[in-house]
Design an enzyme around this catalytic site. Structure first.
Site, PDB file in Angstrom:
ATOM      1  N   SER A 137       0.776  -1.229   0.026  1.00 21.74           N
ATOM      2  CA  SER A 137       0.041   0.001  -0.140  1.00 21.74           C
ATOM      3  C   SER A 137       1.063   1.471  -0.064  1.00 21.74           C
ATOM      4  CB  SER A 137      -0.981  -0.046   1.115  1.00 21.74           C
ATOM      5  OG  SER A 137      -1.664   1.326   1.493  1.00 21.74           O
ATOM      6  N   TYR A 159      -1.559   5.961  -4.062  1.00 21.23           N
ATOM      7  CA  TYR A 159      -2.692   7.143  -3.963  1.00 21.23           C
ATOM      8  C   TYR A 159      -1.891   8.308  -4.599  1.00 21.23           C
ATOM      9  CZ  TYR A 159      -4.975   4.163  -0.623  1.00 21.23           C
ATOM     10  OH  TYR A 159      -5.775   3.204  -0.307  1.00 21.23           O
ATOM     11  N   ARG A 194     -15.897   7.467   7.433  1.00 25.64           N
ATOM     12  CA  ARG A 194     -15.575   6.387   8.301  1.00 25.64           C
ATOM     13  C   ARG A 194     -15.937   6.613   9.728  1.00 25.64           C
ATOM     14  NH1 ARG A 194     -10.131   4.107   5.388  1.00 25.64           N
ATOM     15  NH2 ARG A 194     -10.722   4.400   3.221  1.00 25.64           N
ATOM     16  N   LYS A 284      -7.095   0.608 -10.032  1.00 23.03           N
ATOM     17  CA  LYS A 284      -7.870  -0.250  -8.922  1.00 23.03           C
ATOM     18  C   LYS A 284      -8.964   0.794  -8.437  1.00 23.03           C
ATOM     19  CE  LYS A 284      -7.511  -2.299  -4.188  1.00 23.03           C
ATOM     20  NZ  LYS A 284      -8.569  -1.052  -3.438  1.00 23.03           N
ATOM     21  N   HIS A 308     -13.274  -0.615  -2.643  1.00 21.84           N
ATOM     22  CA  HIS A 308     -12.376  -0.337  -1.629  1.00 21.84           C
ATOM     23  C   HIS A 308     -12.776  -1.094  -0.263  1.00 21.84           C
ATOM     24  CE1 HIS A 308      -8.885   2.604  -1.354  1.00 21.84           C
ATOM     25  NE2 HIS A 308      -9.137   2.195   0.146  1.00 21.84           N
ATOM     26  N   ASP A 339     -11.590  -7.314  -6.238  1.00 25.20           N
ATOM     27  CA  ASP A 339     -11.260  -7.438  -4.589  1.00 25.20           C
ATOM     28  C   ASP A 339     -12.363  -6.918  -3.969  1.00 25.20           C
ATOM     29  OD1 ASP A 339      -9.405  -6.332  -2.407  1.00 25.20           O
ATOM     30  OD2 ASP A 339     -10.514  -4.509  -2.867  1.00 25.20           O
ATOM     31  N   ILE A 342     -14.020 -11.578  -0.376  1.00 22.78           N
ATOM     32  CA  ILE A 342     -13.099 -12.994  -0.657  1.00 22.78           C
ATOM     33  C   ILE A 342     -13.131 -13.664   0.928  1.00 22.78           C
ATOM     34  CG2 ILE A 342     -11.543 -14.429  -1.404  1.00 22.78           C
ATOM     35  CD1 ILE A 342     -13.450 -13.192  -3.744  1.00 22.78           C
ATOM     36  N   GLY A 362      -7.578  -8.843   1.528  1.00 27.17           N
ATOM     37  CA  GLY A 362      -7.101  -7.944   2.218  1.00 27.17           C
ATOM     38  C   GLY A 362      -7.168  -8.194   3.757  1.00 27.17           C
ATOM     39  N   ARG A 363      -8.186  -7.874   4.529  1.00 31.40           N
ATOM     40  CA  ARG A 363      -8.489  -8.001   5.938  1.00 31.40           C
ATOM     41  C   ARG A 363      -7.960  -9.292   6.389  1.00 31.40           C
ATOM     42  NH1 ARG A 363     -13.009  -4.917   3.964  1.00 31.40           N
ATOM     43  NH2 ARG A 363     -13.434  -2.813   5.417  1.00 31.40           N
TER      44      ARG A 363
END
Length: 426
Positions: A137, A159, A194, A284, A308, A339, A342, A362-363
């Site tokens: 990242s 980014y 968030r 992405k 995201h 993405d 999953i 990811g997580r």
């Protein structure tokens, strides 16, 4: 290796034990009792301080997008074929000329070095050892040069900085580090709402407070093994890869992080990057078939269909729902990946059947790193790999390329109880 050359990873992992669940096969160590990717989340909750776990687990607003990422997979049933001779199975896939051992990779995750000691290196090395891709990242706390040195072949996700000059400088640095695949995330014109970060006490940089200190003290294993170990050996972590230069520290009472304005970006910026970047270019954050067409027109090599992880626009469509149309639009000119959501080998299978060449996780891998470092990530990869292998066999397929829409049925559709062609005559 040039971006267009064909290569394979130096070693292949052992074939998964398809009967392990029946003969009681277990791993040793901290992950011995963790039997699925979801198990790692529960284990990580007991390791990570409340603000960090909240940051990793949370999404935007009411979690509608996060929840629908999973719901989309649940709405699809699998249709197996039988007696297909599946003794010789190979779940490997080729992306941009490189052969990978499995059709999934480690997604980019910000501040992973706070979840585990040297987290970005842990994730990249575990992926490399398993023969799968990993993306570092741009919001990471370890210099990309160190990660690429530890795990050559790691992709880098950027980014974009706010000005052309800073974009150019970052691209030059990434190229000089030896990165061959650049992933540009395009779904953050502004920050997502968030609320969970505020409720969990998370911010970037983290603000020193009695509550933050207490949260850390409640997790002594993380405090000693990750935070204090990092401070003792490497000093205060900073955002190392947002720009060509070093960014803000992760912990400060006064410093403000430079997020750089991104709301003015358009496709001309992708065109500019394409002219400069000599390697593979992946975009992405694509959810619209129209944007997929624009990506193809601008010479993008691959796209990642993603919302995201539900962390930006709440209510955004689940990537799986738009995957078939986007894959059709891309054709053979772009590599389409997915993405979001999953958690099982069956999820991987469903995405591949709908047109993805690979998926990103990811997580769960972040949680695995928090639980047991590189060994934890390796265990999580092995679990998912074994599930994919088992699911291929039970579907009657030997390769990922064998999968298609014929292996799926929408649970919400009418049942085909007796199609006209199959009705017996009387």
């Amino acid at each position: 290796m040039s971006p267009t050359s064909s290569s394979s990873l130096p070693s292949q992992p052992p074939t998964p034990n398809a009967w392990g669940a029946f003969n009681g096969t277990r791993r040793s160590g901290r992950t011995a009792q963790l039997l699925s990717l979801d198990d790692f989340e529960a284990a990580a909750r007991c390791v990570l301080p409340r603000p960090l776990f909240g940051y990793v687990a949370g999404a935007a607003e009411d979690n509608q997008a996060l929840d629908d990422n999973r719901q989309a997979f649940a709405e699809l049933a699998l249709v197996p074929r039988v007696l297909r001779n599946v003794a010789e199975r190979d779940q490997g896939v080729t992306l941009f000329g490189t052969r990978y051992a499995s059709p999934f990779g480690v997604a980019p995750m910000g501040i992973a070095a706070l979840s585990a000691y040297r987290g970005d290196i842990v994730l990249a090395r575990a992926a490399a050892a398993a023969g799968i891709p990993a993306v570092q990242s741009g919001s990471s706390l370890i210099r990309l040069e160190e990660v690429v040195a530890a795990a050559p072949g790691t992709w880098f996700q950027a980014y974009l900085p706010g000005t052309p000059e800073r974009i150019d400088a970052l691209l030059q640095r990434v190229a000089a580090a030896g990165v061959q695949t650049l992933v540009v995330t395009v779904d953050i014109p502004v920050a997502g709402n968030r609320e969970n970060n505020i409720r969990a006490g998370f911010s970037t940089p983290l603000r020193p407070s009695l509550r933050l200190a207490w949260d850390g003290l409640l997790r002594p294993r993380w405090l000693a093994g990750t935070l204090l170990r990092t401070l003792a050996r490497h000093g205060m972590p900073h955002f190392e890869n947002s720009f060509a230069e070093r960014g803000a520290p992760i912990l400060s009472s006064r410093v403000q992080r430079d997020f750089a304005a991104r709301d003015h970006f358009d496709w001309s910026h992708i065109a500019r990057i394409r002219r400069q970047w000599p390697g593979r270019l992946v975009v992405k954050g694509i959810l619209s078939v129209h944007d997929a067409a624009l990506a193809r027109q601008h010479g993008v090599d691959g796209i990642i269909v993603s919302n995201h992880g539900g962390r930006q626009l709440d209510g955004a469509v689940a990537p799986l729902r738009v995957l078939p149309a986007i894959a059709d639009q891309a054709g053979d000119r772009m590599v389409v990946m997915l993405d979001g959501g999953i958690r099982r080998g069956t999820d991987v299978i469903k995405a591949l059947a709908l047109g993805a060449r690979a998926v990103w996780v990811g997580r769960p891998f972040n949680y695995a790193a928090a639980v047991d470092g590189e060994a934890g990530v390796a265990a999580a990869i092995d679990l998912l790999r074994a599930e994919v292998d088992r699911n291929l066999a039970m579907l009657g397929a030997t390769r990922c390329a064998d999968l298609g829409p014929e292996h799926l049925m929408d649970r919400r559709g009418p049942w085909a109880l007796c199609p006209p062609a199959a009705r017996p005559s009387h």
